[in-house]
Design a protein around this motif. Structure first.
Motif, PDB file in Angstrom:
ATOM      1  N   ARG A   1       0.973  -0.934  -0.265  1.00 45.81           N
ATOM      2  CA  ARG A   1      -0.199  -0.334   0.144  1.00 45.81           C
ATOM      3  C   ARG A   1       0.918   1.291  -0.086  1.00 45.81           C
ATOM      4  NH1 ARG A   1      -2.968  -2.100   3.625  1.00 45.81           N
ATOM      5  NH2 ARG A   1      -2.103  -0.889   5.297  1.00 45.81           N
ATOM      6  N   THR A   2       1.877   1.297   0.955  1.00 46.66           N
ATOM      7  CA  THR A   2       2.640   1.985   1.114  1.00 46.66           C
ATOM      8  C   THR A   2       3.695   2.382  -0.302  1.00 46.66           C
ATOM      9  OG1 THR A   2       2.973   2.297   3.009  1.00 46.66           O
ATOM     10  CG2 THR A   2       4.622   3.559   2.338  1.00 46.66           C
ATOM     11  N   VAL A   3       3.986   1.357  -1.177  1.00 46.34           N
ATOM     12  CA  VAL A   3       5.120   1.632  -1.942  1.00 46.34           C
ATOM     13  C   VAL A   3       3.988   2.523  -3.726  1.00 46.34           C
ATOM     14  CG1 VAL A   3       6.135   0.194  -4.154  1.00 46.34           C
ATOM     15  CG2 VAL A   3       6.821   0.573  -1.888  1.00 46.34           C
ATOM     16  N   ALA A   4       2.381   2.016  -2.929  1.00 43.51           N
ATOM     17  CA  ALA A   4       1.673   2.115  -4.844  1.00 43.51           C
ATOM     18  C   ALA A   4       1.451   3.407  -4.375  1.00 43.51           C
ATOM     19  CB  ALA A   4       0.326   1.789  -3.946  1.00 43.51           C
ATOM     20  N   ASP A   5       1.318   4.454  -2.901  1.00 41.08           N
ATOM     21  CA  ASP A   5       1.199   5.856  -2.818  1.00 41.08           C
ATOM     22  C   ASP A   5       2.240   6.435  -3.540  1.00 41.08           C
ATOM     23  OD1 ASP A   5      -1.783   4.480  -1.949  1.00 41.08           O
ATOM     24  OD2 ASP A   5      -0.961   4.826   0.218  1.00 41.08           O
ATOM     25  N   LEU A   6       3.255   5.569  -3.258  1.00 41.16           N
ATOM     26  CA  LEU A   6       5.063   6.105  -2.939  1.00 41.16           C
ATOM     27  C   LEU A   6       4.631   6.640  -4.654  1.00 41.16           C
ATOM     28  CD1 LEU A   6       6.882   4.938  -0.583  1.00 41.16           C
ATOM     29  CD2 LEU A   6       6.204   7.160  -0.395  1.00 41.16           C
ATOM     30  N   ILE A   7       4.348   5.616  -5.158  1.00 41.19           N
ATOM     31  CA  ILE A   7       4.434   5.522  -7.391  1.00 41.19           C
ATOM     32  C   ILE A   7       3.508   6.592  -7.254  1.00 41.19           C
ATOM     33  CG2 ILE A   7       4.100   4.168  -8.868  1.00 41.19           C
ATOM     34  CD1 ILE A   7       5.581   1.830  -8.281  1.00 41.19           C
ATOM     35  N   GLU A   8       2.700   6.397  -7.283  1.00 40.89           N
ATOM     36  CA  GLU A   8       1.018   7.391  -6.673  1.00 40.89           C
ATOM     37  C   GLU A   8       1.971   8.842  -7.067  1.00 40.89           C
ATOM     38  OE1 GLU A   8      -1.455   6.613  -8.834  1.00 40.89           O
ATOM     39  OE2 GLU A   8      -2.115   8.733  -8.706  1.00 40.89           O
ATOM     40  N   PHE A   9       2.800   9.036  -6.214  1.00 42.00           N
ATOM     41  CA  PHE A   9       2.752  10.446  -5.882  1.00 42.00           C
ATOM     42  C   PHE A   9       3.306  10.608  -6.876  1.00 42.00           C
ATOM     43  CE2 PHE A   9       5.667  13.711  -4.339  1.00 42.00           C
ATOM     44  CZ  PHE A   9       5.002  14.460  -3.336  1.00 42.00           C
ATOM     45  N   VAL A  10       4.515  10.218  -7.560  1.00 38.91           N
ATOM     46  CA  VAL A  10       5.575  10.370  -7.820  1.00 38.91           C
ATOM     47  C   VAL A  10       4.802  10.411 -10.013  1.00 38.91           C
ATOM     48  CG1 VAL A  10       7.716  10.314  -7.470  1.00 38.91           C
ATOM     49  CG2 VAL A  10       6.619   8.172  -8.648  1.00 38.91           C
ATOM     50  N   ARG A  11       3.690   9.571  -9.888  1.00 39.56           N
ATOM     51  CA  ARG A  11       3.093   9.592 -11.545  1.00 39.56           C
ATOM     52  C   ARG A  11       2.705  11.081 -11.237  1.00 39.56           C
ATOM     53  NH1 ARG A  11      -0.953   9.146 -13.827  1.00 39.56           N
ATOM     54  NH2 ARG A  11      -2.151   9.195 -11.845  1.00 39.56           N
ATOM     55  N   ALA A  12       1.955  11.391 -10.053  1.00 40.91           N
ATOM     56  CA  ALA A  12       1.090  12.685  -9.941  1.00 40.91           C
ATOM     57  C   ALA A  12       1.924  14.022 -10.014  1.00 40.91           C
ATOM     58  CB  ALA A  12       0.365  12.752  -9.148  1.00 40.91           C
ATOM     59  N   ALA A  13       3.294  13.096  -9.729  1.00 38.60           N
ATOM     60  CA  ALA A  13       3.985  15.354 -10.224  1.00 38.60           C
ATOM     61  C   ALA A  13       4.640  15.103 -11.534  1.00 38.60           C
ATOM     62  CB  ALA A  13       5.503  14.665  -9.082  1.00 38.60           C
ATOM     63  N   ASN A  14       5.105  13.490 -12.512  1.00 40.06           N
ATOM     64  CA  ASN A  14       5.671  13.805 -13.316  1.00 40.06           C
ATOM     65  C   ASN A  14       4.891  14.127 -14.376  1.00 40.06           C
ATOM     66  OD1 ASN A  14       8.258  12.528 -14.576  1.00 40.06           O
ATOM     67  ND2 ASN A  14       7.689  11.406 -12.367  1.00 40.06           N
ATOM     68  N   GLU A  15       3.158  13.634 -14.131  1.00 35.81           N
ATOM     69  CA  GLU A  15       1.398  14.073 -14.788  1.00 35.81           C
ATOM     70  C   GLU A  15       1.805  15.995 -14.438  1.00 35.81           C
ATOM     71  OE1 GLU A  15      -1.711  12.348 -14.354  1.00 35.81           O
ATOM     72  OE2 GLU A  15      -3.070  13.859 -15.287  1.00 35.81           O
ATOM     73  N   ARG A  16       2.031  16.809 -13.783  1.00 32.67           N
ATOM     74  CA  ARG A  16       1.762  17.694 -12.915  1.00 32.67           C
ATOM     75  C   ARG A  16       3.701  18.936 -13.996  1.00 32.67           C
ATOM     76  NH1 ARG A  16       1.998  17.606  -8.729  1.00 32.67           N
ATOM     77  NH2 ARG A  16       4.178  17.778  -7.835  1.00 32.67           N
ATOM     78  N   VAL A  17       4.274  18.210 -13.841  1.00 32.61           N
ATOM     79  CA  VAL A  17       5.961  18.968 -14.497  1.00 32.61           C
ATOM     80  C   VAL A  17       6.130  18.734 -16.068  1.00 32.61           C
ATOM     81  CG1 VAL A  17       8.533  19.214 -13.926  1.00 32.61           C
ATOM     82  CG2 VAL A  17       6.873  18.957 -12.114  1.00 32.61           C
ATOM     83  N   PHE A  18       6.099  17.341 -16.124  1.00 37.26           N
ATOM     84  CA  PHE A  18       5.921  16.625 -17.623  1.00 37.26           C
ATOM     85  C   PHE A  18       5.428  16.202 -18.554  1.00 37.26           C
ATOM     86  CE2 PHE A  18      10.041  15.236 -15.177  1.00 37.26           C
ATOM     87  CZ  PHE A  18      10.876  16.074 -15.093  1.00 37.26           C
ATOM     88  N   GLY A  19       3.918  16.965 -17.835  1.00 31.90           N
ATOM     89  CA  GLY A  19       2.846  16.014 -18.916  1.00 31.90           C
ATOM     90  C   GLY A  19       3.360  14.793 -18.981  1.00 31.90           C
ATOM     91  N   ALA A  20       3.818  13.990 -18.493  1.00 33.07           N
ATOM     92  CA  ALA A  20       3.768  12.816 -18.620  1.00 33.07           C
ATOM     93  C   ALA A  20       2.403  11.823 -17.781  1.00 33.07           C
ATOM     94  CB  ALA A  20       5.014  12.048 -18.371  1.00 33.07           C
ATOM     95  N   SER A  21       1.483  10.661 -18.768  1.00 29.74           N
ATOM     96  CA  SER A  21       0.929   9.819 -17.523  1.00 29.74           C
ATOM     97  C   SER A  21       1.840   8.843 -16.760  1.00 29.74           C
ATOM     98  CB  SER A  21      -0.220   9.562 -18.767  1.00 29.74           C
ATOM     99  OG  SER A  21       0.951   8.501 -19.137  1.00 29.74           O
ATOM    100  N   GLY A  22       2.598   8.333 -17.268  1.00 30.26           N
ATOM    101  CA  GLY A  22       2.750   7.732 -15.438  1.00 30.26           C
ATOM    102  C   GLY A  22       4.616   8.346 -15.548  1.00 30.26           C
ATOM    103  N   ALA A  23       4.666   7.266 -14.518  1.00 33.63           N
ATOM    104  CA  ALA A  23       6.694   7.426 -13.965  1.00 33.63           C
ATOM    105  C   ALA A  23       7.384   7.068 -14.271  1.00 33.63           C
ATOM    106  CB  ALA A  23       6.648   7.763 -12.090  1.00 33.63           C
ATOM    107  N   ALA A  24       8.352   7.379 -14.571  1.00 37.64           N
ATOM    108  CA  ALA A  24       9.491   6.690 -15.601  1.00 37.64           C
ATOM    109  C   ALA A  24      10.479   6.217 -14.302  1.00 37.64           C
ATOM    110  CB  ALA A  24      10.111   6.921 -16.673  1.00 37.64           C
TER     111      ALA A  24
END
Ligand code: BDR
Ligand code: CA
Length: 318
Positions: free
Chosen positions: A209-232
């Motif tokens: 659960r914690t790992v999923a929440d953390l990856i979701e955080f960077v996924r959203a950050a990547n979307e905000r900063v780079f316009g990417a739909s996922g996190a590399a």
């Protein structure tokens, strides 16, 4: 082989740690200023180990700034803590007293099969090489996340880890240690979307659960900063290559770090002109000069579904 992880956790550094701890013999984790300040990334390393119940791996703090450049961090991607997006347990232990540079040098004398995996700026690794040059002969290999054969992320030319401390990267690429480089050209092939986050969450339990929440955080950050739909998921590739080598194709190249360019400082200049043997014909490259002798094996192609299977199967073990 024994492994020492030098890192700046960091969401993707966390995945590198979790993969390594399940599959490899990890002798220590050392931290370096990068995604956030040294105290923050060191606390994050300890929190990850606490969450995963990995009390026996020592953590040592290293350099709080790059060798020459001013310290820079990435709060826009990793948040103010360097690992925003989930509640992590407070660590019950502190970093060990020894400096990361001493820990790297001691480990290299104690183990004749040591591989350094570096997933942050290369400040600690370079400082260790400068302090004790024979370290270059004692190490089996350095596997690093950094650079790119194509575009950067910190600047159009430079990737974050190399761009934070280009002088350190220059020392490492010139060191003569066998190198593997996992740059943005290959890490951008391994992108976590909502589908992968859901797959991890479905494992159930606190860690997943914690790992999923953390990856979701960077996924959203990547979307905000780079316009990417996922996190590399950059950093775990530098570990996965030792667990399942077939997942990432490597190609020998000469890699040099640009230190002076006004627009290109921190760029990894990857010479992929291939060293032709007499009579070689590389399509479209006839008449092109032969490349410089390779100093690095560079990740060029990743099996993303295979990588995610490995990651999910590994997280399920915790
Ligand atoms: C690299 O920079 C950091 O933000 C990540 O942890 C990774 O090591 C990607 O450019
Ligand atoms: Ca990192």
């Amino acid at each position: 082989m024994r492994f020492l992880l030098d890192c700046d956790p960091g969401h993707d550094d966390m995945l590198a740690i979790l993969l390594a701890a399940q599959h490899l013999d990890v002798v220590a984790i050392t931290t370096v200023s990068g995604n956030q300040s040294l105290p923050k990334v060191t606390a994050n390393a300890l929190k990850i180990l606490e969450l995963a119940g990995l009390q026996e791996i020592p953590v040592a703090a290293g350099l709080a700034r790059p060798l020459v450049a001013e310290a820079r961090h990435a709060p826009e991607i990793h948040g103010e803590s360097g690992l925003d997006g989930a509640e992590l347990p407070e660590p019950r232990r502190a970093p060990i007293e020894e400096h990361a540079i001493d820990v790297i040098l001691q480990a290299s004398r104690r183990h004749d099969d040591l591989v350094l995996v570096a997933t942050g700026p290369l400040s600690n690794v370079a400082a260790a090489l400068v302090r004790d040059p024979p370290l270059a002969q004692r190490l089996v290999e350095i596997s690093l996340m950094g650079g790119s054969t194509a575009t950067g992320n910190a600047t159009p030319a430079a990737e974050f880890n190399i761009s934070c401390d280009p002088e350190a990267a220059d020392v490492v690429f010139r060191s003569g240690v066998p190198l593997r480089m996992f740059g943005l050209n290959v890490t951008h092939q391994v992108v976590a979307t909502a589908v992968e986050v859901a797959r991890i969450r479905e494992l159930g339990g606190r860690l997943a659960r914690t790992v999923a929440d953390l990856i979701e955080f960077v996924r959203a950050a990547n979307e905000r900063v780079f316009g990417a739909s996922g996190a590399a998921l950059h950093d775990p590739l530098a570990v996965a290559t030792f667990i399942a080598p077939e997942l990432i194709e490597l190609r020998e190249m000469h890699v040099a770090v640009e230190l002076h360019g006004a627009l290109t400082r921190g760029m990894t200049v990857c010479d992929d002109r291939r060293r032709g043997r007499a009579g070689d014909r590389i399509a479209g490259r006839e008449g092109v000069a032969r490349g410089a002798p390779p100093n690095c094996r560079v990740g060029v192609r990743a099996d993303a579904p295979g990588f995610f299977d490995l990651l999910v199967e590994t997280l399920a073990r915790y």
